[in-house]
Design a protein around this motif. Sequence first.
Motif, PDB file in Angstrom:
ATOM      1  N   THR A  27       0.829  -1.205   0.000  1.00 53.71           N
ATOM      2  CA  THR A  27       0.000   0.000   0.000  1.00 53.71           C
ATOM      3  C   THR A  27       0.863   1.254   0.000  1.00 53.71           C
ATOM      4  OG1 THR A  27      -0.098   0.020   2.424  1.00 53.71           O
ATOM      5  CG2 THR A  27      -1.874  -1.139   1.261  1.00 53.71           C
ATOM      6  N   PHE A  28       2.189   1.085   0.051  1.00 53.04           N
ATOM      7  CA  PHE A  28       3.137   2.189   0.168  1.00 53.04           C
ATOM      8  C   PHE A  28       4.141   2.090  -0.974  1.00 53.04           C
ATOM      9  CE2 PHE A  28       6.916   4.052   2.484  1.00 53.04           C
ATOM     10  CZ  PHE A  28       6.428   5.361   2.528  1.00 53.04           C
ATOM     11  N   GLU A  51      -3.433   0.850  -4.985  1.00 48.22           N
ATOM     12  CA  GLU A  51      -3.567   2.304  -5.050  1.00 48.22           C
ATOM     13  C   GLU A  51      -4.743   2.801  -4.216  1.00 48.22           C
ATOM     14  OE1 GLU A  51      -2.889   4.358  -8.687  1.00 48.22           O
ATOM     15  OE2 GLU A  51      -1.961   2.586  -9.576  1.00 48.22           O
ATOM     16  N   GLY A  52      -4.453   3.819  -3.420  1.00 51.94           N
ATOM     17  CA  GLY A  52      -5.475   4.449  -2.600  1.00 51.94           C
ATOM     18  C   GLY A  52      -5.727   3.773  -1.270  1.00 51.94           C
ATOM     19  N   MET A  54      -3.641   3.019   1.273  1.00 49.66           N
ATOM     20  CA  MET A  54      -3.034   3.675   2.423  1.00 49.66           C
ATOM     21  C   MET A  54      -3.793   4.947   2.798  1.00 49.66           C
ATOM     22  SD  MET A  54       0.825   4.848   3.273  1.00 49.66           S
ATOM     23  CE  MET A  54       1.278   3.203   3.794  1.00 49.66           C
ATOM     24  N   ALA A  55      -4.216   5.705   1.792  1.00 54.05           N
ATOM     25  CA  ALA A  55      -4.998   6.916   2.058  1.00 54.05           C
ATOM     26  C   ALA A  55      -6.306   6.564   2.766  1.00 54.05           C
ATOM     27  CB  ALA A  55      -5.269   7.673   0.759  1.00 54.05           C
ATOM     28  N   ALA A  56      -6.923   5.471   2.360  1.00 54.95           N
ATOM     29  CA  ALA A  56      -8.166   5.038   3.015  1.00 54.95           C
ATOM     30  C   ALA A  56      -7.905   4.690   4.475  1.00 54.95           C
ATOM     31  CB  ALA A  56      -8.764   3.838   2.276  1.00 54.95           C
ATOM     32  N   ASP A  58      -5.455   5.823   6.331  1.00 52.81           N
ATOM     33  CA  ASP A  58      -5.154   7.077   7.018  1.00 52.81           C
ATOM     34  C   ASP A  58      -6.427   7.828   7.400  1.00 52.81           C
ATOM     35  OD1 ASP A  58      -2.427   6.607   6.859  1.00 52.81           O
ATOM     36  OD2 ASP A  58      -2.125   7.939   5.122  1.00 52.81           O
ATOM     37  N   ARG A  59      -7.483   7.675   6.605  1.00 56.39           N
ATOM     38  CA  ARG A  59      -8.782   8.298   6.913  1.00 56.39           C
ATOM     39  C   ARG A  59      -9.576   7.489   7.935  1.00 56.39           C
ATOM     40  NH1 ARG A  59      -9.204   8.134   1.293  1.00 56.39           N
ATOM     41  NH2 ARG A  59     -10.848   6.576   1.445  1.00 56.39           N
ATOM     42  N   HIS A  65      -9.847   0.319   2.606  1.00 59.66           N
ATOM     43  CA  HIS A  65      -8.459  -0.166   2.503  1.00 59.66           C
ATOM     44  C   HIS A  65      -8.457  -1.633   2.080  1.00 59.66           C
ATOM     45  CE1 HIS A  65      -5.082  -2.408   4.336  1.00 59.66           C
ATOM     46  NE2 HIS A  65      -4.345  -1.365   3.987  1.00 59.66           N
TER      47      HIS A  65
END
Length: 123
Positions: A27-28, A51-52, A54-56, A58-59, A65
Amino acid sequence: PMPVLKPSEAMVEQAATRGHRIGLLSTFPPTLVSMPREFPSSLEVVPKLAEGAMAALDRGDRAEHDRLVVEASRSLRDCDLIALAQYSMAPAAAAVAEASRLPVLTTPDSAVLKLKQLLAVKG
């Protein structure tokens, strides 16, 4: 006297004994540059970014995720197994295995197995 492992050491060792073509799911993005070098050169490592994801995470959206990790795993079906690069991906392992129809290795599970083996030898 207590064994200590690098974060992905045991998973890399386990992957090397179980397959030749290893799907490395992360994820990174920087992990997909650094981690393939940890695998023996005799193995083919197929890197894939979820893709996306890790951002999920983090939210605080674990479900999104995991969905993105599972979705990314489907493109690795031509591999012998999938190695999940981050500890945070471990909860998605069963869903990844179901979607990809491949064995899935996680860093925490592999580490626990190796530590149990090392401690049994010492004891």
